[in-house]
Design an enzyme around this catalytic site. Structure first.
Site, PDB file in Angstrom:
ATOM      1  N   ASP A  96     -22.646  -9.656  -9.430  1.00  0.00           N
ATOM      2  CA  ASP A  96     -22.066  -9.319  -8.129  1.00  0.00           C
ATOM      3  C   ASP A  96     -22.806  -8.168  -7.454  1.00  0.00           C
ATOM      4  O   ASP A  96     -23.435  -7.345  -8.117  1.00  0.00           O
ATOM      5  CB  ASP A  96     -20.611  -8.861  -8.317  1.00  0.00           C
ATOM      6  CG  ASP A  96     -19.673 -10.027  -8.570  1.00  0.00           C
ATOM      7  OD1 ASP A  96     -20.156 -11.134  -8.877  1.00  0.00           O
ATOM      8  OD2 ASP A  96     -18.447  -9.813  -8.458  1.00  0.00           O
ATOM      9  N   ASP A  97     -22.649  -8.121  -6.139  1.00  0.00           N
ATOM     10  CA  ASP A  97     -23.016  -6.963  -5.305  1.00  0.00           C
ATOM     11  C   ASP A  97     -24.506  -6.832  -4.964  1.00  0.00           C
ATOM     12  O   ASP A  97     -24.895  -5.895  -4.284  1.00  0.00           O
ATOM     13  CB  ASP A  97     -22.557  -5.624  -5.924  1.00  0.00           C
ATOM     14  CG  ASP A  97     -21.059  -5.538  -6.115  1.00  0.00           C
ATOM     15  OD1 ASP A  97     -20.354  -6.435  -5.635  1.00  0.00           O
ATOM     16  OD2 ASP A  97     -20.590  -4.567  -6.739  1.00  0.00           O
ATOM     17  N   HIS A 113     -18.864  -6.019   2.021  1.00  0.00           N
ATOM     18  CA  HIS A 113     -18.177  -5.531   0.826  1.00  0.00           C
ATOM     19  C   HIS A 113     -17.343  -4.284   1.132  1.00  0.00           C
ATOM     20  O   HIS A 113     -16.996  -3.499   0.253  1.00  0.00           O
ATOM     21  CB  HIS A 113     -19.177  -5.221  -0.287  1.00  0.00           C
ATOM     22  CG  HIS A 113     -18.582  -5.281  -1.664  1.00  0.00           C
ATOM     23  ND1 HIS A 113     -17.583  -4.445  -2.079  1.00  0.00           N
ATOM     24  CD2 HIS A 113     -18.842  -6.079  -2.725  1.00  0.00           C
ATOM     25  CE1 HIS A 113     -17.258  -4.722  -3.342  1.00  0.00           C
ATOM     26  NE2 HIS A 113     -18.005  -5.719  -3.753  1.00  0.00           N
ATOM     27  N   HIS A 167     -22.807  -6.731 -12.859  1.00  0.00           N
ATOM     28  CA  HIS A 167     -23.176  -6.217 -11.531  1.00  0.00           C
ATOM     29  C   HIS A 167     -24.675  -6.035 -11.377  1.00  0.00           C
ATOM     30  O   HIS A 167     -25.351  -5.565 -12.294  1.00  0.00           O
ATOM     31  CB  HIS A 167     -22.434  -4.912 -11.236  1.00  0.00           C
ATOM     32  CG  HIS A 167     -20.971  -5.135 -11.001  1.00  0.00           C
ATOM     33  ND1 HIS A 167     -20.063  -5.233 -12.026  1.00  0.00           N
ATOM     34  CD2 HIS A 167     -20.282  -5.332  -9.854  1.00  0.00           C
ATOM     35  CE1 HIS A 167     -18.861  -5.468 -11.517  1.00  0.00           C
ATOM     36  NE2 HIS A 167     -18.957  -5.531 -10.202  1.00  0.00           N
ATOM     37  N   HIS A 185     -20.225 -12.942  -1.440  1.00  0.00           N
ATOM     38  CA  HIS A 185     -19.338 -11.875  -1.926  1.00  0.00           C
ATOM     39  C   HIS A 185     -18.899 -11.007  -0.738  1.00  0.00           C
ATOM     40  O   HIS A 185     -18.585  -9.844  -0.924  1.00  0.00           O
ATOM     41  CB  HIS A 185     -20.108 -11.066  -2.976  1.00  0.00           C
ATOM     42  CG  HIS A 185     -19.262 -10.147  -3.814  1.00  0.00           C
ATOM     43  ND1 HIS A 185     -18.055 -10.524  -4.367  1.00  0.00           N
ATOM     44  CD2 HIS A 185     -19.471  -8.871  -4.233  1.00  0.00           C
ATOM     45  CE1 HIS A 185     -17.571  -9.515  -5.065  1.00  0.00           C
ATOM     46  NE2 HIS A 185     -18.401  -8.494  -4.995  1.00  0.00           N
TER      47      HIS A 185
HETATM   48 ZN   LIG Z   1     -18.273  -6.570  -5.719  1.00  0.00          ZN
END
Ligand SMILES: [Zn+2]
Length: 348
Positions: A147-148, A200, A302, A196
């Protein structure tokens, strides 16, 4: 010398008897509570262990509870905050910490095809169904997700995956041109490109259905323009069970359902964004603990500038998974929907 009479003897016997009774009572009244206390201490300890296990998201209780509540239509009022660390709400001002906290908690999952209380049976059946021709002996599947990103480490992650011939899934956010090549590499090297949200930013993303929709549209367009691929999978920042969103998550789930976008949460996590002091070995241990308890696993990691331990742990993770016979796959339409809040609860 005084003569001992019969009466004296009888008295002495009585006194001896009373002494014995008093000593007996003393033992019963002190030893018994001690034994009971000891038993209760042991019991409390074992219950605490069970509670830890359940709260770690792997126990059947939460899976059962959420699924049951969901099926009973209770999700709207359901308080999922027990799944989140208390600090989640208190760090609303800091989007990055929020994400880290929220994303690394509340990881129990519902298989969305569950139709009765026997969740375990249902999950097994689903896995067998979605596995198609496969038999019960098929390897357990593991879906690695990052993620991210993209971040300064995306290149290293991609290199390791490539060297091991492993495909994964990246839930990316909107970045500027200098990161475009990473979006392209993710697609060209056979990984799944997931969304995502564009920014964010929790405050913006979860402000309303409109802002949620525009975050998705904007990112979907960017990814399509850059890679030629229209992403149709999504991961909620904080997970679908997050308690950061003021509006019910059902509104956003309805939006995703309408737009044919599937979302995936996770049922295994490294804790990489919760505690940056964790060593690569600890990250792998955390993941393997979850993976070994699951049927199939979606693993949360991540791709963030702040967590280099994830990159360092990746080779070890892949080696461990392979040596234990797991199959590592990118998320696709055959992947069981691992969701904290089931999409089937929302009609639309
Ligand atoms: Zn995230």
């Amino acid at each position: 010398m005084e003569k001992i009479t019969r009466a004296d003897l009888a008295r002495r016997r009585r006194i001896d008897l009373y002494k014995k009774i008093i000593i007996g009572l003393f033992f019963v009244m002190t030893i018994t509570p001690m034994i009971i206390s000891f038993f209760l201490l042991v019991k409390v300890h074992s219950l605490e262990k069970k509670l830890d296990y359940v709260m770690s998201g792997n126990g059947d209780y939460l899976t059962y509870r959420s699924s049951h509540d969901a099926l009973m239509g209770n999700t709207e009022n359901e308080d999922n905050s027990y799944l989140l660390e208390p600090s989640v709400k208190s760090v609303l001002g800091n989007a990055e910490s929020e994400t880290k906290l929220a994303e690394n908690t509340g990881q129990q999952y519902i298989d969305s095809s569950a139709t009765d209380n026997d969740v375990n049976t249902e999950v097994i059946e689903t896995i067998e169904e979605t596995g198609g021709k496969t038999s019960k002996k098929k390897n357990k599947r593991v879906y690695l997700t990052f993620d991210d990103g993209p971040s300064v480490y995306t290149g290293q992650i991609l290199d390791i995956l490539k060297a091991n011939d492993v495909k994964a899934t990246f839930f990316v956010i909107g970045k500027d041109e200098e990161y475009y090549d990473y979006y392209k590499r993710i697609v060209n090297e056979g990984h799944t490109l997931g969304m995502h949200s564009y920014t964010h930013d929790y405050q913006k993303l979860y402000a309303s259905t409109e802002s949620f929709g525009s975050e998705i549209e904007e990112l979907q367009k960017l990814l399509l323009d850059v890679t030629g691929v229209k992403s149709n999978i999504f991961r909620f920042p904080g997970g679908s069970s997050n308690s950061v969103s003021q509006l019910s998550i059902d509104n956003y789930i309805a939006y995703l359902n309408e737009h044919g976008i599937n979302y995936y949460d996770w049922n295994a996590l490294s804790g990489d964004a919760v505690d940056s002091s964790l060593s690569p070995e600890q990250l792998v241990d955390n993941i393997m603990k979850d993976v070994r308890n699951n049927k199939d696993s979606v693993v949360l990691m991540h791709d963030l500038q702040t967590v280099h331990a994830t990159v360092e742990s990746l080779q070890m993770l892949i080696d461990t998974l392979k040596s234990e016979g797991y199959e590592i796959l990118p998320i696709d339409e055959n992947t069981p929907l691992i969701q904290h809040v089931s999409c089937n609860v929302v009609d639309e």
